[in-house]
Design an enzyme around this catalytic site. Structure first.
Site, PDB file in Angstrom:
ATOM      1  N   HIS A  29      65.233 -59.811 -47.741  1.00 27.84           N
ATOM      2  CA  HIS A  29      64.191 -60.247 -46.825  1.00 27.84           C
ATOM      3  C   HIS A  29      64.481 -61.665 -46.308  1.00 27.84           C
ATOM      4  O   HIS A  29      64.468 -61.921 -45.104  1.00 27.84           O
ATOM      5  CB  HIS A  29      62.835 -60.208 -47.532  1.00 27.84           C
ATOM      6  CG  HIS A  29      61.694 -60.687 -46.705  1.00 27.84           C
ATOM      7  ND1 HIS A  29      60.950 -59.848 -45.922  1.00 27.84           N
ATOM      8  CD2 HIS A  29      61.169 -61.920 -46.545  1.00 27.84           C
ATOM      9  CE1 HIS A  29      60.016 -60.544 -45.305  1.00 27.84           C
ATOM     10  NE2 HIS A  29      60.118 -61.814 -45.671  1.00 27.84           N
ATOM     11  N   GLU A  30      64.749 -62.572 -47.229  1.00 32.87           N
ATOM     12  CA  GLU A  30      65.016 -63.967 -46.843  1.00 32.87           C
ATOM     13  C   GLU A  30      66.336 -64.095 -46.090  1.00 32.87           C
ATOM     14  O   GLU A  30      66.469 -64.946 -45.213  1.00 32.87           O
ATOM     15  CB  GLU A  30      65.002 -64.875 -48.072  1.00 32.87           C
ATOM     16  CG  GLU A  30      63.651 -64.959 -48.762  1.00 32.87           C
ATOM     17  CD  GLU A  30      62.518 -65.423 -47.861  1.00 32.87           C
ATOM     18  OE1 GLU A  30      62.768 -66.196 -46.910  1.00 32.87           O
ATOM     19  OE2 GLU A  30      61.373 -65.006 -48.099  1.00 32.87           O
ATOM     20  N   HIS A  45      65.596 -63.651 -42.439  1.00 35.05           N
ATOM     21  CA  HIS A  45      65.101 -64.882 -41.805  1.00 35.05           C
ATOM     22  C   HIS A  45      66.241 -65.872 -41.592  1.00 35.05           C
ATOM     23  O   HIS A  45      66.348 -66.495 -40.534  1.00 35.05           O
ATOM     24  CB  HIS A  45      64.030 -65.544 -42.669  1.00 35.05           C
ATOM     25  CG  HIS A  45      62.761 -64.777 -42.779  1.00 35.05           C
ATOM     26  ND1 HIS A  45      62.037 -64.333 -41.695  1.00 35.05           N
ATOM     27  CD2 HIS A  45      62.058 -64.380 -43.873  1.00 35.05           C
ATOM     28  CE1 HIS A  45      60.955 -63.699 -42.117  1.00 35.05           C
ATOM     29  NE2 HIS A  45      60.952 -63.707 -43.433  1.00 35.05           N
TER      30      HIS A  45
END
Length: 157
Positions: free
Chosen positions: A22-23, A26
């Site tokens: 997920h990170e 980003h």
């Protein structure tokens, strides 16, 4: 008792992998958008281990030493991004220049800050984490169904 501890360890590793992906979404989107990433961290709390290109691997955070190098004009060739493994393994974050969630009134005028980026690029950066989770789910779905699962067929009677 050991199987329960092993199962707990698998849950922690699995949750950490989902957060990492997920990170990473980003992070990659921010780099694509030209936003300066200050930290990519897995976990919360103080850093156990950190890495910064130009400074190498450290125990703890290299943030203080990096700030001192910048003040002395010796920061040339050193990456502004610190990669961190923090003490609490649950969660993670990507710290971008100009994105202060705790202080919405904080402003950065730098050209490579989150706030200076075009709104459509900011939307992509924010959505990239969820998109990476969807991609991960699709990939895992394919892997699980390709590998199969050994189950006894149901018998009536």
């Amino acid at each position: 008792m050991f199987s329960t501890a092993f199962d707990l360890l698998l849950v922690v590793i699995g949750f950490g992998a989902v957060v990492f992906i997920h990170e990473l979404g980003h992070f990659l989107a921010a780099r694509w958008a030209g936003i300066r990433v200050l930290a990519f961290a897995v976990g919360f709390g103080p850093a156990l281990i950190s890495f910064r290109r130009g400074m190498g691997v450290r125990a703890g955070s290299s943030e203080g030493q990096y700030a001192m190098m910048l003040d002395q004009g010796k920061g040339v060739g050193v990456s502004p991004t610190e990669y961190r493994l923090n003490i609490l393994p649950f969660g993670g974050y990507v710290k971008m220049l100009g994105q202060e969630d705790g202080n919405p009134y904080a402003v950065s005028d730098d050209s490579d800050s989150f706030q200076s980026c075009k709104p459509w690029k900011r939307m992509i950066v924010i959505a990239a984490g969820v998109v990476m989770n969807i991609i991960l789910a699709a990939v895992l779905f394919v892997i699980v169904f390709m590998a199969g699962m050994k189950v006894e067929p149901a018998r009536v009677g």
